[in-house]
Design a protein around this motif. Structure first.
Motif, PDB file in Angstrom:
ATOM      1  N   SER A 141       0.804  -1.227   0.000  1.00 53.70           N
ATOM      2  CA  SER A 141       0.000   0.000   0.000  1.00 53.70           C
ATOM      3  C   SER A 141       0.838   1.278   0.000  1.00 53.70           C
ATOM      4  CB  SER A 141      -0.924   0.015   1.227  1.00 53.70           C
ATOM      5  OG  SER A 141      -1.846  -1.061   1.179  1.00 53.70           O
ATOM      6  N   VAL A 142       2.160   1.135  -0.030  1.00 55.37           N
ATOM      7  CA  VAL A 142       3.035   2.293   0.141  1.00 55.37           C
ATOM      8  C   VAL A 142       3.871   2.542  -1.113  1.00 55.37           C
ATOM      9  CG1 VAL A 142       4.884   3.289   1.524  1.00 55.37           C
ATOM     10  CG2 VAL A 142       3.132   1.878   2.622  1.00 55.37           C
ATOM     11  N   ARG A 143       3.781   3.750  -1.665  1.00 52.83           N
ATOM     12  CA  ARG A 143       4.571   4.148  -2.830  1.00 52.83           C
ATOM     13  C   ARG A 143       5.864   4.855  -2.423  1.00 52.83           C
ATOM     14  NH1 ARG A 143       3.394   6.315  -8.053  1.00 52.83           N
ATOM     15  NH2 ARG A 143       1.622   4.869  -8.094  1.00 52.83           N
ATOM     16  N   ARG A 144       5.748   5.810  -1.517  1.00 46.93           N
ATOM     17  CA  ARG A 144       6.904   6.545  -0.985  1.00 46.93           C
ATOM     18  C   ARG A 144       6.662   6.781   0.501  1.00 46.93           C
ATOM     19  NH1 ARG A 144       5.339   8.957  -5.606  1.00 46.93           N
ATOM     20  NH2 ARG A 144       6.826   9.199  -7.351  1.00 46.93           N
ATOM     21  N   ILE A 145       7.744   7.088   1.228  1.00 46.84           N
ATOM     22  CA  ILE A 145       7.645   7.329   2.664  1.00 46.84           C
ATOM     23  C   ILE A 145       8.375   8.617   3.009  1.00 46.84           C
ATOM     24  CG2 ILE A 145       8.262   6.499   4.963  1.00 46.84           C
ATOM     25  CD1 ILE A 145       8.177   3.639   3.868  1.00 46.84           C
ATOM     26  N   VAL A 146       7.710   9.479   3.800  1.00 46.63           N
ATOM     27  CA  VAL A 146       8.346  10.668   4.366  1.00 46.63           C
ATOM     28  C   VAL A 146       8.026  10.694   5.855  1.00 46.63           C
ATOM     29  CG1 VAL A 146       8.586  13.178   4.311  1.00 46.63           C
ATOM     30  CG2 VAL A 146       7.998  11.938   2.211  1.00 46.63           C
ATOM     31  N   TYR A 232       8.872   0.446  18.066  1.00 48.95           N
ATOM     32  CA  TYR A 232       9.569  -0.074  16.897  1.00 48.95           C
ATOM     33  C   TYR A 232       9.737  -1.581  16.974  1.00 48.95           C
ATOM     34  CZ  TYR A 232      13.375  -0.980  13.578  1.00 48.95           C
ATOM     35  OH  TYR A 232      14.153  -1.476  12.551  1.00 48.95           O
ATOM     36  N   ARG A 233       9.573  -2.208  15.808  1.00 49.12           N
ATOM     37  CA  ARG A 233       9.905  -3.614  15.657  1.00 49.12           C
ATOM     38  C   ARG A 233      10.820  -3.753  14.443  1.00 49.12           C
ATOM     39  NH1 ARG A 233       4.300  -7.078  16.387  1.00 49.12           N
ATOM     40  NH2 ARG A 233       3.934  -6.597  18.595  1.00 49.12           N
ATOM     41  N   PRO A 234      11.897  -4.531  14.555  1.00 48.61           N
ATOM     42  CA  PRO A 234      12.840  -4.665  13.436  1.00 48.61           C
ATOM     43  C   PRO A 234      12.318  -5.587  12.340  1.00 48.61           C
ATOM     44  CG  PRO A 234      13.534  -6.028  15.275  1.00 48.61           C
ATOM     45  CD  PRO A 234      12.329  -5.257  15.758  1.00 48.61           C
ATOM     46  N   LEU A 235      11.191  -5.211  11.754  1.00 46.22           N
ATOM     47  CA  LEU A 235      10.599  -5.960  10.653  1.00 46.22           C
ATOM     48  C   LEU A 235      11.076  -5.372   9.332  1.00 46.22           C
ATOM     49  CD1 LEU A 235       6.937  -6.042  12.042  1.00 46.22           C
ATOM     50  CD2 LEU A 235       8.649  -7.870  12.199  1.00 46.22           C
ATOM     51  N   PRO A 236      10.989  -6.113   8.225  1.00 49.65           N
ATOM     52  CA  PRO A 236      11.383  -5.563   6.926  1.00 49.65           C
ATOM     53  C   PRO A 236      10.607  -4.301   6.587  1.00 49.65           C
ATOM     54  CG  PRO A 236      11.072  -7.944   6.792  1.00 49.65           C
ATOM     55  CD  PRO A 236      10.556  -7.528   8.136  1.00 49.65           C
ATOM     56  N   VAL A 237      11.302  -3.353   5.977  1.00 53.42           N
ATOM     57  CA  VAL A 237      10.695  -2.104   5.513  1.00 53.42           C
ATOM     58  C   VAL A 237      10.687  -2.136   3.992  1.00 53.42           C
ATOM     59  CG1 VAL A 237      10.863   0.413   5.519  1.00 53.42           C
ATOM     60  CG2 VAL A 237      11.570  -0.890   7.536  1.00 53.42           C
ATOM     61  N   PRO A 238       9.576  -1.789   3.351  1.00 49.86           N
ATOM     62  CA  PRO A 238       9.550  -1.859   1.886  1.00 49.86           C
ATOM     63  C   PRO A 238      10.615  -0.965   1.250  1.00 49.86           C
ATOM     64  CG  PRO A 238       7.648  -0.648   2.743  1.00 49.86           C
ATOM     65  CD  PRO A 238       8.303  -1.306   3.903  1.00 49.86           C
ATOM     66  N   ALA A 239      11.224  -1.462   0.187  1.00 53.24           N
ATOM     67  CA  ALA A 239      12.287  -0.730  -0.501  1.00 53.24           C
ATOM     68  C   ALA A 239      11.682   0.274  -1.471  1.00 53.24           C
ATOM     69  CB  ALA A 239      13.205  -1.708  -1.222  1.00 53.24           C
ATOM     70  N   VAL A 240      11.112   1.317  -0.912  1.00 56.29           N
ATOM     71  CA  VAL A 240      10.528   2.402  -1.702  1.00 56.29           C
ATOM     72  C   VAL A 240      11.304   3.677  -1.395  1.00 56.29           C
ATOM     73  CG1 VAL A 240       8.242   1.316  -1.707  1.00 56.29           C
ATOM     74  CG2 VAL A 240       8.833   2.963   0.098  1.00 56.29           C
ATOM     75  N   PRO A 241      11.224   4.690  -2.238  1.00 58.78           N
ATOM     76  CA  PRO A 241      11.893   5.953  -1.924  1.00 58.78           C
ATOM     77  C   PRO A 241      11.439   6.475  -0.564  1.00 58.78           C
ATOM     78  CG  PRO A 241      11.112   5.959  -4.184  1.00 58.78           C
ATOM     79  CD  PRO A 241      10.532   4.738  -3.549  1.00 58.78           C
ATOM     80  N   ALA A 242      12.400   6.917   0.254  1.00 56.32           N
ATOM     81  CA  ALA A 242      12.078   7.355   1.612  1.00 56.32           C
ATOM     82  C   ALA A 242      12.923   8.558   1.996  1.00 56.32           C
ATOM     83  CB  ALA A 242      12.295   6.218   2.604  1.00 56.32           C
ATOM     84  N   ARG A 314      22.299   5.058   5.307  1.00 61.68           N
ATOM     85  CA  ARG A 314      22.540   3.633   5.038  1.00 61.68           C
ATOM     86  C   ARG A 314      23.071   3.510   3.613  1.00 61.68           C
ATOM     87  NH1 ARG A 314      17.888  -1.046   5.815  1.00 61.68           N
ATOM     88  NH2 ARG A 314      18.745  -2.626   4.423  1.00 61.68           N
ATOM     89  N   ASP A 315      24.023   2.626   3.403  1.00 60.91           N
ATOM     90  CA  ASP A 315      24.600   2.459   2.073  1.00 60.91           C
ATOM     91  C   ASP A 315      23.519   2.090   1.054  1.00 60.91           C
ATOM     92  OD1 ASP A 315      27.640   0.855   3.274  1.00 60.91           O
ATOM     93  OD2 ASP A 315      27.124   2.978   3.026  1.00 60.91           O
ATOM     94  N   GLY A 316      23.672   2.601  -0.134  1.00 56.16           N
ATOM     95  CA  GLY A 316      22.704   2.333  -1.193  1.00 56.16           C
ATOM     96  C   GLY A 316      22.077   3.608  -1.667  1.00 56.16           C
ATOM     97  N   SER A 317      21.387   3.547  -2.760  1.00 59.08           N
ATOM     98  CA  SER A 317      20.750   4.744  -3.329  1.00 59.08           C
ATOM     99  C   SER A 317      19.248   4.619  -3.228  1.00 59.08           C
ATOM    100  CB  SER A 317      21.147   4.915  -4.798  1.00 59.08           C
ATOM    101  OG  SER A 317      20.774   3.778  -5.531  1.00 59.08           O
ATOM    102  N   SER A 318      18.567   5.770  -3.225  1.00 60.85           N
ATOM    103  CA  SER A 318      17.109   5.777  -3.116  1.00 60.85           C
ATOM    104  C   SER A 318      16.491   5.312  -4.417  1.00 60.85           C
ATOM    105  CB  SER A 318      16.631   7.193  -2.766  1.00 60.85           C
ATOM    106  OG  SER A 318      15.253   7.197  -2.597  1.00 60.85           O
ATOM    107  N   PRO A 319      15.669   4.263  -4.398  1.00 54.63           N
ATOM    108  CA  PRO A 319      15.085   3.762  -5.643  1.00 54.63           C
ATOM    109  C   PRO A 319      14.029   4.715  -6.179  1.00 54.63           C
ATOM    110  CG  PRO A 319      14.157   2.597  -3.781  1.00 54.63           C
ATOM    111  CD  PRO A 319      15.237   3.494  -3.235  1.00 54.63           C
ATOM    112  N   THR A 320      13.758   4.585  -7.430  1.00 52.59           N
ATOM    113  CA  THR A 320      12.736   5.412  -8.074  1.00 52.59           C
ATOM    114  C   THR A 320      11.539   4.540  -8.398  1.00 52.59           C
ATOM    115  OG1 THR A 320      14.423   6.811  -9.057  1.00 52.59           O
ATOM    116  CG2 THR A 320      12.223   6.890 -10.051  1.00 52.59           C
ATOM    117  N   PRO A 321      10.313   4.981  -8.030  1.00 53.00           N
ATOM    118  CA  PRO A 321       9.137   4.130  -8.286  1.00 53.00           C
ATOM    119  C   PRO A 321       8.822   4.050  -9.777  1.00 53.00           C
ATOM    120  CG  PRO A 321       8.451   6.284  -7.515  1.00 53.00           C
ATOM    121  CD  PRO A 321       9.940   6.261  -7.410  1.00 53.00           C
ATOM    122  N   ALA A 322       8.213   2.976 -10.167  1.00 53.96           N
ATOM    123  CA  ALA A 322       7.842   2.813 -11.576  1.00 53.96           C
ATOM    124  C   ALA A 322       6.708   3.749 -11.931  1.00 53.96           C
ATOM    125  CB  ALA A 322       7.414   1.373 -11.809  1.00 53.96           C
TER     126      ALA A 322
END
Length: 322
Positions: A141-146, A232-242, A314-322
């Protein structure tokens, strides 16, 4: 289920991005119920959106109307959704036994009921706690996160203040409790220049002093919920732009805590807003709205005069949504 219609604010006549976007439609209010608890959401629809609907989850002392002052910058770009979840605002009282998972699932229930499959998610302060859990439990349900003025652990200042504030509220000493809450949320004036510091302090003081018995009861239960269940719970976070941001003088959820939050999210960006503290979205309304709008429409954040240089904790680049 009843839908009420309330006039939305007029869009601005001019804008930094050039042509005038389409005017938003009038706001509609939906009275919903989740697991037996009644609650209300507010939707300002945009007929010609430039991005996905924006869901704004505010702090514990905010309600579905707290973002109306941001509408003139955000509503011309997309549909806006705000909500008084169970236990907050004018919605039903929610016992502290109901945890953050329950609230996160209530957010998903809201989107299902109003027919919105995917959102750009904004969470400020406590809204981040619910928003992050929502994103972890309902990543589709999440496209981007701020997130703004937020953390993945309860601040020491908050944990120390909760018992004292709860006792003060319980004995009805509202003035003393209000003083304590203002000190908790706002930076020391000596820390650095904060826009509208005195005016926002007076606004908060007035808001806290004039709480109804129902609001006080919910505030005490909110504090109990957070201390009991954690944030907070250390659950996976979707790999969306944040993006995570906070005021440079935030003493409640400090910039370092914001970096920790960003580091827990794949490729998340981090910045601070100059001349602001924990109340960054109130002290610098236009700038925070522009920051949210730029990120949600894939415009660059570099060289904004009111922000410090953007970081990637965190290492890595912010992904771009399709």
């Amino acid at each position: 289920m009843r839908t009420a219609v309330i006039a939305a604010q007029d869009p601005p006549r001019t804008g930094r991005s050039g042509s005038l976007p389409s005017a938003p439609e009038r706001a509609e209010e939906r009275e919903l119920a989740f697991e037996g608890f009644a609650y209300t959401c507010r939707v300002v629809r945009q007929r010609e959106p430039r991005t996905a609907p924006l869901l704004l989850l505010g702090g514990s002392s905010q309600n579905r109307y707290s973002w109306q002052s941001h509408e003139k910058w955000l509503a011309p770009l997309c549909t806006m959704i705000t909500v008084d979840l169970p236990g907050y605002g004018t919605s039903d009282f929610l016992p502290a036994g109901y945890d953050i998972d329950f609230l996160a699932d209530a957010v998903q229930h809201t989107l299902t009921e109003i027919g919105v499959p995917e959102v750009n998610l904004f969470g400020g302060c406590f809204g981040e706690v619910v928003g992050l859990r929502f994103a972890q439990r309902h990543p589709e349900s999440v496209r981007r996160i701020v997130f703004a003025a937020a953390a993945i652990r309860l601040p020491d200042l908050y944990q120390e203040a909760v018992p004292r504030l709860s006792q003060t509220l319980a004995r009805g000493d509202i003035e003393q409790a209000a003083d304590g809450l203002v000190r908790l949320f706002m930076s020391d004036p000596e820390a650095g220049k904060v826009r509208r510091h005195a005016a926002v302090a007076r606004l908060l003081q007035h808001q806290f002093v004039n709480q109804t018995p129902d609001e006080i009861r919910k505030a005490v239960e909110h504090n109990t919920r957070l201390v009991t269940h954690g944030c907070y719970r250390p659950l996976p976070v979707p790999a969306v732009p944040a993006l995570v941001f906070t005021g440079e003088y935030d003493t409640l959820c400090t910039p370092q805590m914001g970096r920790e939050l960003a580091a827990a999210m794949p490729g998340a960006l981090f910045t601070t807003v100059r001349e602001a503290d924990h109340l960054v979205t109130v002290e610098r309304r236009q700038e925070s709205a522009e920051l949210i709008a730029r990120f949600c429409t894939d415009r660059p954040l570099d060289d904004l005069p009111y922000c410090t240089p953007v970081e990637v904790p965190r290492d890595g680049s912010s992904p771009t949504p399709a």
